[in-house]
Enzyme design. Structure first.
Site, short mmCIF file in Angstrom:
data_model
loop_
_atom_site.label_atom_id
_atom_site.label_comp_id
_atom_site.label_asym_id
_atom_site.label_seq_id
_atom_site.Cartn_x
_atom_site.Cartn_y
_atom_site.Cartn_z
N GLY A 27 0.81 -1.21 0.00
CA GLY A 27 0.00 0.00 0.00
C GLY A 27 0.84 1.26 0.00
O GLY A 27 2.03 1.24 -0.32
N HIS A 66 4.60 1.81 -8.07
CA HIS A 66 3.66 0.69 -7.99
C HIS A 66 2.73 0.67 -9.21
O HIS A 66 2.44 -0.39 -9.76
CB HIS A 66 2.78 0.81 -6.73
CG HIS A 66 3.53 0.74 -5.44
ND1 HIS A 66 3.74 1.85 -4.67
CD2 HIS A 66 4.09 -0.31 -4.79
CE1 HIS A 66 4.41 1.49 -3.58
NE2 HIS A 66 4.64 0.19 -3.63
N LYS A 112 13.90 -1.16 -7.46
CA LYS A 112 14.43 -0.43 -6.31
C LYS A 112 14.80 -1.41 -5.21
O LYS A 112 15.80 -1.26 -4.53
CB LYS A 112 13.41 0.60 -5.80
CG LYS A 112 13.94 1.41 -4.60
CD LYS A 112 12.96 2.47 -4.16
CE LYS A 112 11.75 1.88 -3.49
NZ LYS A 112 12.07 1.31 -2.13
N GLN A 158 15.68 -7.82 -2.83
CA GLN A 158 14.44 -8.56 -2.59
C GLN A 158 14.08 -9.43 -3.78
O GLN A 158 13.60 -10.56 -3.62
CB GLN A 158 13.30 -7.59 -2.28
CG GLN A 158 11.95 -8.27 -2.09
CD GLN A 158 10.88 -7.29 -1.71
OE1 GLN A 158 10.69 -6.99 -0.54
NE2 GLN A 158 10.16 -6.76 -2.69
N VAL A 204 11.35 3.64 -10.78
CA VAL A 204 10.66 4.87 -11.19
C VAL A 204 11.12 5.98 -10.24
O VAL A 204 11.11 5.80 -9.02
CB VAL A 204 9.13 4.70 -11.15
CG1 VAL A 204 8.44 6.02 -11.50
CG2 VAL A 204 8.70 3.60 -12.11
N ARG A 247 8.14 5.49 1.78
CA ARG A 247 8.79 6.15 2.92
C ARG A 247 9.09 7.63 2.65
O ARG A 247 9.34 8.38 3.59
CB ARG A 247 10.09 5.43 3.28
CG ARG A 247 9.87 4.00 3.75
CD ARG A 247 11.20 3.27 3.93
NE ARG A 247 10.98 1.85 4.15
CZ ARG A 247 10.81 1.28 5.35
NH1 ARG A 247 10.84 2.05 6.42
NH2 ARG A 247 10.62 -0.01 5.47
#
Length: 280
Positions: A31, A37, A149, A153, A176, A187
């Protein structure tokens, strides 16, 4: 666009779509969405018949409870943005729905999960593997989309997919950035106006380091990046590593890999920002 909060309902809906011969694309998120996103959602929609996004702030990947509590939550705004981006379905479960009982699984994901973020955030990637595997089991996507980014991960998730033999394509999409170069992140909303002016120096410094990377040694480039950023007010480098883009092992010489990637984490005030740059 359909919004579903329950696992069984989602499974039944997607089973019917799959029965109709439709391909399923998936964008997992926590979210507080931004253009990064939405670029994933648009890519997903372009390449699949059904675009599914999830919104779930996963507690098991936070090794700092304060960070979890401060994480921004904007579900209504998020859903409106996803609908505009062409998303077909949003899965927005509660914590009780995703974790009716504690997830005690321990993943052994090897070195890709132990270096950099793995070393500085113990347990983080185990929590990532817990939630992403749960979501893959529920959605059973053909393709899943992640932003570069979070470079490390993606490597961790690919290793988890390999170990668990998931039949899903992991698709990495470019970072992006804001107009001033700052990598988009949920953040960023926690930065003060002063910090927001300083933060783009991270990307600017990484870009500059590419100009003299071939002439300087790996160690010299790392030192220059760290010294440059640490000299600025409110910025503190937690780590900067130049690694093999596939194994994530640190390199000593540029010739050690044909895919050198610089991965950095910088505190801007109390806000922890990550970024990376490819040197090849």
């Amino acid at each position: 666009m359909k919004v579903i909060g329950f696992i069984q309902e989602l499974k039944e809906f997607l089973a019917a779509e799959r029965e109709a011969g439709k391909s399923i694309g998936f964008v997992p998120t926590m979210g507080a969405l931004h253009e990064g996103h939405l670029s994933l959602a648009r890519e997903c929609k372009a390449e699949n018949d059904v675009c599914v996004a999830s919104i779930f702030v996963n507690p098991t990947q936070f090794n700092d409870r304060r960070d979890l509590e401060k994480y921004p939550r904007t579900p209504e705004k998020d859903c409106a943005m996803l609908e505009e981006a062409g998303c077909d379905l949003v899965f927005a479960p509660s914590e009780a729905e995703m974790y009716p009982e504690p997830d005690t699984r321990i993943f052994h994901l090897g070195r890709v999960a132990e270096v950099m973020e793995g070393a500085h955030r113990p347990g983080h990637f185990n929590g990532v593997a817990q939630i992403v595997s749960k979501l893959f089991d529920i959605v059973n996507p053909d393709n899943a989309y992640f932003g570069e980014k979070d470079f490390q991960q993606i490597a961790v998730i690919r290793e988890m997919v390999r170990q668990l033999d998931y039949q899903v394509n992991i698709i990495a999409c470019p970072i992006v950035r804001e107009a001033d170069g700052l990598a988009m992140s949920s953040r960023n909303t926690r930065l003060t106006p002063e910090q927001r002016e300083i933060a783009p120096a991270i990307a600017r410094t990484l870009r500059k380091s590419r100009n003299f990377a071939p002439e300087k040694t790996v160690e010299e480039v790392k030192r220059w990046v760290c010294d440059t950023l640490n000299a600025l007010p409110q910025l503190r480098v937690e780590y900067y590593e130049i690694v093999d883009g596939r194994t994530l092992e640190s390199i000593d010489n540029w010739g050690d890999t044909d895919e050198p990637v610089g991965c950095i984490t910088v505190f801007c005030g109390e806000v922890r920002l990550i970024d990376n740059i490819k040197y090849s």
